[in-house]
Design a protein around this motif. Structure first.
Motif, PDB file in Angstrom:
ATOM      1  N   UNK A   1       0.943  -1.093   0.037  1.00  0.00           N
ATOM      2  CA  UNK A   1      -0.047  -0.188   0.001  1.00  0.00           C
ATOM      3  C   UNK A   1       0.814   1.336   0.023  1.00  0.00           C
ATOM      4  N   UNK A   2       0.164   2.407  -0.421  1.00  0.00           N
ATOM      5  CA  UNK A   2       0.854   3.616  -0.003  1.00  0.00           C
ATOM      6  C   UNK A   2      -0.255   4.353   0.698  1.00  0.00           C
ATOM      7  N   UNK A   3      -0.087   5.008   1.708  1.00  0.00           N
ATOM      8  CA  UNK A   3      -0.981   5.751   2.427  1.00  0.00           C
ATOM      9  C   UNK A   3      -0.620   7.082   2.663  1.00  0.00           C
ATOM     10  N   UNK A   4      -1.181   8.132   1.785  1.00  0.00           N
ATOM     11  CA  UNK A   4      -0.873   9.509   1.446  1.00  0.00           C
ATOM     12  C   UNK A   4      -2.096  10.508   2.038  1.00  0.00           C
ATOM     13  N   UNK A   5      -1.373  11.549   2.610  1.00  0.00           N
ATOM     14  CA  UNK A   5      -2.177  12.674   2.879  1.00  0.00           C
ATOM     15  C   UNK A   5      -1.815  13.976   1.701  1.00  0.00           C
ATOM     16  N   UNK A   6      -2.958  14.502   1.187  1.00  0.00           N
ATOM     17  CA  UNK A   6      -2.582  15.656   0.317  1.00  0.00           C
ATOM     18  C   UNK A   6      -3.260  16.755   0.978  1.00  0.00           C
ATOM     19  N   UNK A   7      -2.643  17.835   1.267  1.00  0.00           N
ATOM     20  CA  UNK A   7      -3.211  19.040   1.721  1.00  0.00           C
ATOM     21  C   UNK A   7      -3.171  19.950   0.785  1.00  0.00           C
ATOM     22  N   UNK A   8      -4.836  20.111   0.420  1.00  0.00           N
ATOM     23  CA  UNK A   8      -5.008  20.865  -0.832  1.00  0.00           C
ATOM     24  C   UNK A   8      -5.141  22.707  -0.188  1.00  0.00           C
ATOM     25  N   UNK A   9      -4.431  23.407  -0.993  1.00  0.00           N
ATOM     26  CA  UNK A   9      -4.603  24.735  -0.907  1.00  0.00           C
ATOM     27  C   UNK A   9      -5.631  25.249  -1.826  1.00  0.00           C
ATOM     28  N   UNK A  10      -6.860  25.113  -1.575  1.00  0.00           N
ATOM     29  CA  UNK A  10      -7.969  25.335  -2.602  1.00  0.00           C
ATOM     30  C   UNK A  10      -7.859  27.091  -2.832  1.00  0.00           C
ATOM     31  N   UNK A  11      -7.975  27.419  -4.052  1.00  0.00           N
ATOM     32  CA  UNK A  11      -8.239  28.824  -4.355  1.00  0.00           C
ATOM     33  C   UNK A  11      -6.940  29.377  -4.450  1.00  0.00           C
ATOM     34  N   UNK A  12      -5.608  28.716  -4.358  1.00  0.00           N
ATOM     35  CA  UNK A  12      -4.241  29.152  -4.360  1.00  0.00           C
ATOM     36  C   UNK A  12      -3.482  28.308  -5.721  1.00  0.00           C
ATOM     37  N   UNK A  13      -3.044  29.139  -6.455  1.00  0.00           N
ATOM     38  CA  UNK A  13      -2.186  28.328  -7.445  1.00  0.00           C
ATOM     39  C   UNK A  13      -0.528  28.489  -7.266  1.00  0.00           C
ATOM     40  N   UNK A  14       0.023  27.573  -7.108  1.00  0.00           N
ATOM     41  CA  UNK A  14       1.479  27.471  -6.781  1.00  0.00           C
ATOM     42  C   UNK A  14       2.218  27.091  -8.046  1.00  0.00           C
ATOM     43  N   UNK A  15       2.780  28.228  -8.742  1.00  0.00           N
ATOM     44  CA  UNK A  15       3.494  28.311 -10.147  1.00  0.00           C
ATOM     45  C   UNK A  15       4.760  27.773  -9.954  1.00  0.00           C
ATOM     46  N   UNK A  16       5.161  27.025 -10.974  1.00  0.00           N
ATOM     47  CA  UNK A  16       6.527  26.453 -10.987  1.00  0.00           C
ATOM     48  C   UNK A  16       7.030  26.895 -12.379  1.00  0.00           C
ATOM     49  N   UNK A  17       8.463  27.589 -12.492  1.00  0.00           N
ATOM     50  CA  UNK A  17       8.932  28.082 -13.619  1.00  0.00           C
ATOM     51  C   UNK A  17      10.271  27.941 -13.780  1.00  0.00           C
ATOM     52  N   UNK A  18      10.774  27.972 -15.062  1.00  0.00           N
ATOM     53  CA  UNK A  18      12.261  27.640 -15.420  1.00  0.00           C
ATOM     54  C   UNK A  18      12.997  28.832 -14.475  1.00  0.00           C
ATOM     55  N   UNK A  19      14.101  28.092 -13.784  1.00  0.00           N
ATOM     56  CA  UNK A  19      15.116  29.063 -13.168  1.00  0.00           C
ATOM     57  C   UNK A  19      16.430  28.699 -13.791  1.00  0.00           C
TER      58      UNK A  19
END
Ligand code: ZN
Length: 148
Positions: free
Chosen positions: A112-130
Motif C-alpha cells: 500500500x501507499x497511504x498519502x495525505x494531500x493538503x490542498x490549498x484550494x483557491x491558490x495556484x503554486x506556479x513553477x517556472x524555469x530558473x
C-alpha cells in the motif's frame, strides 16, 4: 487508488501495482488541484530515484527493484505551464534496514501507499524555469528579506 475527501484535502490509498507519481498527477488534474503539500508512507515494489547533479544540471537516475518500505515520502503539487506537477522525494528502507533516497521519478505501490494531500484550494503554486539552476522552481509573488 481509493480516496477519502477531507475538509482541507484528501487521504489517498494507492493499491498494489499502482504507480504513485503518474497516479497522483492524474488525480491532481482530475480534482483541479493547483497547490498542495503531500506526505505519505507505505511500501513500493520498484522505484526510480534521482539525484540532481548541480554541475551537470541534470538528474542521475537509477531504478531499484524489490520490496522496500516507504519510510517517508514528502513533496508538493504545483503547476508548470498550467499542467499539474508532483514534486516528490522518498526515503526507502530495504530488508537489511539500509536506506535509499532521492527525487522520486517513479514508485510502484507494494502492499500500500497511504498519502495525505493538503490542498490549498483557491491558490495556484506556479513553477517556472530558473535558468541559474536549470530546473523548474517555485515562482512566488512575494519577497521577504530579513532586517539587520
Ligand atoms: Zn526533487
Amino acid at each position: 487508488m481509493t480516496v477519502l475527501d477531507l475538509p482541507d484535502g484528501y487521504l489517498i490509498r494507492f493499491h498494489t501495482g499502482e504507480e504513485v507519481v503518474s497516479g497522483l498527477t492524474a488525480f491532481a488534474r482530475s480534482a483541479g488541484i493547483t497547490a498542495a503539500w503531500v506526505n505519505a508512507l507505505g511500501a513500493v515494489s520498484e522505484a526510480e530515484l534521482g539525484y540532481f547533479d548541480g554541475e551537470e544540471r541534470q538528474y542521475v537516475r537509477q531504478p531499484f527493484h524489490g520490496e522496500m518500505e516507504v519510510l517517508a515520502l514528502v513533496g508538493n503539487i504545483s503547476r508548470v505551464e498550467g499542467e499539474p506537477f508532483a514534486h516528490l522525494h522518498a526515503t526507502l528502507g530495504r530488508r537489511d534496514f539500509t536506506t535509499l533516497g532521492g527525487h522520486l521519478f517513479r514508485g510502484v505501490a507494494g502492499a500500500t501507499i497511504e498519502m495525505f494531500v493538503r490542498n490549498y484550494a483557491g491558490t495556484t503554486l506556479v513553477r517556472a524555469r530558473d535558468e541559474a539552476v536549470g530546473l523548474n522552481l517555485w515562482a512566488l509573488p512575494g519577497s521577504y528579506r530579513p532586517e539587520g
